[in-house]
Enzyme design. Structure first.
Site, PDB file in Angstrom:
ATOM      1  N   ARG A  95       0.841  -1.212   0.000  1.00 15.57           N
ATOM      2  CA  ARG A  95       0.000   0.000   0.000  1.00 15.57           C
ATOM      3  C   ARG A  95       0.871   1.255   0.000  1.00 15.57           C
ATOM      4  NH1 ARG A  95      -4.870   0.608  -1.554  1.00 15.57           N
ATOM      5  NH2 ARG A  95      -5.570  -1.138  -0.260  1.00 15.57           N
ATOM      6  N   ARG A 126       1.468  -6.526  -9.784  1.00 16.18           N
ATOM      7  CA  ARG A 126       1.945  -5.841  -8.567  1.00 16.18           C
ATOM      8  C   ARG A 126       2.137  -6.822  -7.413  1.00 16.18           C
ATOM      9  NH1 ARG A 126      -3.154  -2.563  -5.806  1.00 16.18           N
ATOM     10  NH2 ARG A 126      -4.709  -4.230  -5.990  1.00 16.18           N
ATOM     11  N   HIS A 165       0.030   3.674 -10.337  1.00  9.51           N
ATOM     12  CA  HIS A 165      -0.969   4.093  -9.329  1.00  9.51           C
ATOM     13  C   HIS A 165      -0.271   4.872  -8.198  1.00  9.51           C
ATOM     14  CE1 HIS A 165      -4.068   3.697  -6.239  1.00  9.51           C
ATOM     15  NE2 HIS A 165      -4.863   3.054  -7.053  1.00  9.51           N
ATOM     16  N   ASP A 195     -12.957   9.639  -6.183  1.00 12.89           N
ATOM     17  CA  ASP A 195     -12.443   8.501  -6.963  1.00 12.89           C
ATOM     18  C   ASP A 195     -12.866   8.732  -8.411  1.00 12.89           C
ATOM     19  OD1 ASP A 195     -12.468   4.865  -6.408  1.00 12.89           O
ATOM     20  OD2 ASP A 195     -11.541   6.133  -7.968  1.00 12.89           O
ATOM     21  N   GLU A 204      -2.931   9.209 -10.676  1.00 12.12           N
ATOM     22  CA  GLU A 204      -2.472   7.974 -11.336  1.00 12.12           C
ATOM     23  C   GLU A 204      -2.389   8.160 -12.854  1.00 12.12           C
ATOM     24  OE1 GLU A 204      -5.295   5.053  -9.866  1.00 12.12           O
ATOM     25  OE2 GLU A 204      -5.385   6.218  -8.009  1.00 12.12           O
TER      26      GLU A 204
HETATM   27  O1  TA6 Z   1      -7.306   4.198  -8.187  1.00  8.10           O
HETATM   28  C1  TA6 Z   1      -8.428   4.259  -7.376  1.00  8.10           C
HETATM   29  C2  TA6 Z   1      -8.876   2.851  -7.029  1.00  8.10           C
HETATM   30  O2  TA6 Z   1      -9.361   2.170  -8.159  1.00  8.10           O
HETATM   31  C3  TA6 Z   1      -9.913   2.960  -5.921  1.00  8.10           C
HETATM   32  O3  TA6 Z   1     -11.206   2.605  -6.378  1.00  8.10           O
HETATM   33  C4  TA6 Z   1      -9.378   2.019  -4.844  1.00  8.10           C
HETATM   34  O4  TA6 Z   1      -9.884   0.733  -5.015  1.00  8.10           O
HETATM   35  C5  TA6 Z   1      -7.875   2.109  -5.103  1.00  8.10           C
HETATM   36  O5  TA6 Z   1      -7.778   2.088  -6.520  1.00  8.10           O
HETATM   37  C6  TA6 Z   1      -7.029   1.093  -4.414  1.00  8.10           C
HETATM   38  O6  TA6 Z   1      -7.279  -0.211  -4.913  1.00  8.10           O
HETATM   39  P1  TA6 Z   1      -6.524  -1.446  -4.176  1.00  8.10           P
HETATM   40  O7  TA6 Z   1      -6.915  -2.673  -4.952  1.00  8.10           O
HETATM   41  O8  TA6 Z   1      -5.051  -1.160  -4.254  1.00  8.10           O
HETATM   42  O9  TA6 Z   1      -7.011  -1.420  -2.746  1.00  8.10           O
END
Ligand code: TA6
Length: 299
Positions: free
Chosen positions: A74, A100, A170, A214, A273
């Site tokens: 994360r 990832r 991301h 989002d 992103e």
């Molecule tokens: O980029 C935004 C997103 O798609 C959110 O909807 C949220 O799910 C985030 O990515 C993180 O996703 P993850 O699978 O890393 O928890």
């Protein structure tokens, strides 16, 4: 399987600028040069930190992040590929694709004429990836650390059929406080609101944050600027090979639902992103490549 630290250092270390260390049980490449310091794991091919000397960190990493093989880390710059978000047809497949959570291999390390330190990692399709996504591919990741941070993901279609994919770098940015932050560059842009079943909306003015945001901005190649009044800084996020930009902050409720995200950490981060998502999916013909590039710099 990635090599042991001593072998990685024998093959790729660069004097006192690049070496491999154990970071929470994972092999990570640590870079320190005249411009900045950075860290990246072979797990996921993921940049975890980037900090120009004398500056606040540019990237954010959760204090609650998991460092477990097979699970996403994360923070930093997760690589979402070959799909962004949920799998288009099968929700049982992992969110944001599968690269990832795989171990990437080191390919090279080096230095540029302007004092940047570079790392290249690669990931190739295997029987395991073919079982999840039936296409042969080679991914190459170039990380260049200097006065700016450049990340380039090159996708090579090594199969005999067209390859259609979405994806993202991301990037999680560190901020003084989310209330002090605004994002420039997407004014009047069209976005798909992930909080409203991807309904199409138009961005009115700068993006500021007082709730969960989002938003998948489509058909945009704009450079974004992350303005942080608390740290009195502006970070530019320039890109190539990307037609989508995703802006995300989970805010209170979603942050509380994520076990690898501290309940109050939403206050210290924002995602901008560099992506190709939704209608901006790309098709790569057999033998061709696609480069997704991002450059982050304090201006
Ligand atoms: O980029 C935004 C997103 O798609 C959110 O909807 C949220 O799910 C985030 O990515 C993180 O996703 P993850 O699978 O890393 O928890």
């Amino acid at each position: 399987m990635s090599l042991a630290l001593d072998v990685l250092n024998q093959k790729f270390a660069l004097d006192n600028k690049l070496c491999f260390v154990d970071f929470n049980g994972m092999p990570a490449v640590r870079i320190r040069n005249e411009h900045a310091e950075a860290l990246a794991t072979l797990h996921g091919g993921q940049v975890l930190s980037y900090k120009p000397h004398g500056e606040q960190p540019v990237l954010w990493l959760s204090d609650e992040s998991l460092f477990e093989f097979g699970k996403p880390i994360r923070g930093g710059i997760p690589i979402c590929w070959p799909w962004f978000g949920p799998h288009p047809d099968n929700p049982a497949k992992p969110n944001h694709g599968f690269v990832r959570t795989l171990d990437w291999d080191m390919f090279s390390s080096g230095e540029t004429s302007n004092g940047n330190t570079t790392v290249q990692m690669v990931l190739r399709s295997t029987d395991e990836t073919m079982a999840v996504w039936p296409h042969h591919f080679k991914l190459s990741l170039l990380i260049s650390v200097g006065a700016s941070l450049r990340v380039e993901l090159t996708t090579e279609n090594t199969s005999c059929e067209d390859m259609r994919c979405t994806g993202a770098l991301h990037t999680y940015f560190s901020v003084s406080d989310i209330s002090a932050v605004s994002v420039h560059g997407l004014e009047n842009g069209t976005y798909l609101d992930n909080l409203e079943n991807l309904s199409s909306r138009t961005q009115d003015g700068l993006i500021s944050f007082d709730r969960e945001v989002d938003r998948v901005f489509i058909h945009t190649e704009e450079t974004c600027l992350l303005e942080d009044a608390g740290w009195q800084r502006m970070i530019s996020v320039a890109k190539e090979g990307s037609r989508s930009t995703v802006v995300w902050n989970p805010w209170i409720d979603k942050a509380a639902r994520m076990k690898d995200f501290g309940d109050h950490e939403y206050q210290r981060m924002v995602c901008i992103e560099t992506a190709n998502a939704g209608p901006d999916a790309i098709t790569i013909f057999p033998g061709n490549t696609w480069r997704l590039k991002m450059e982050v710099k304090k201006i």
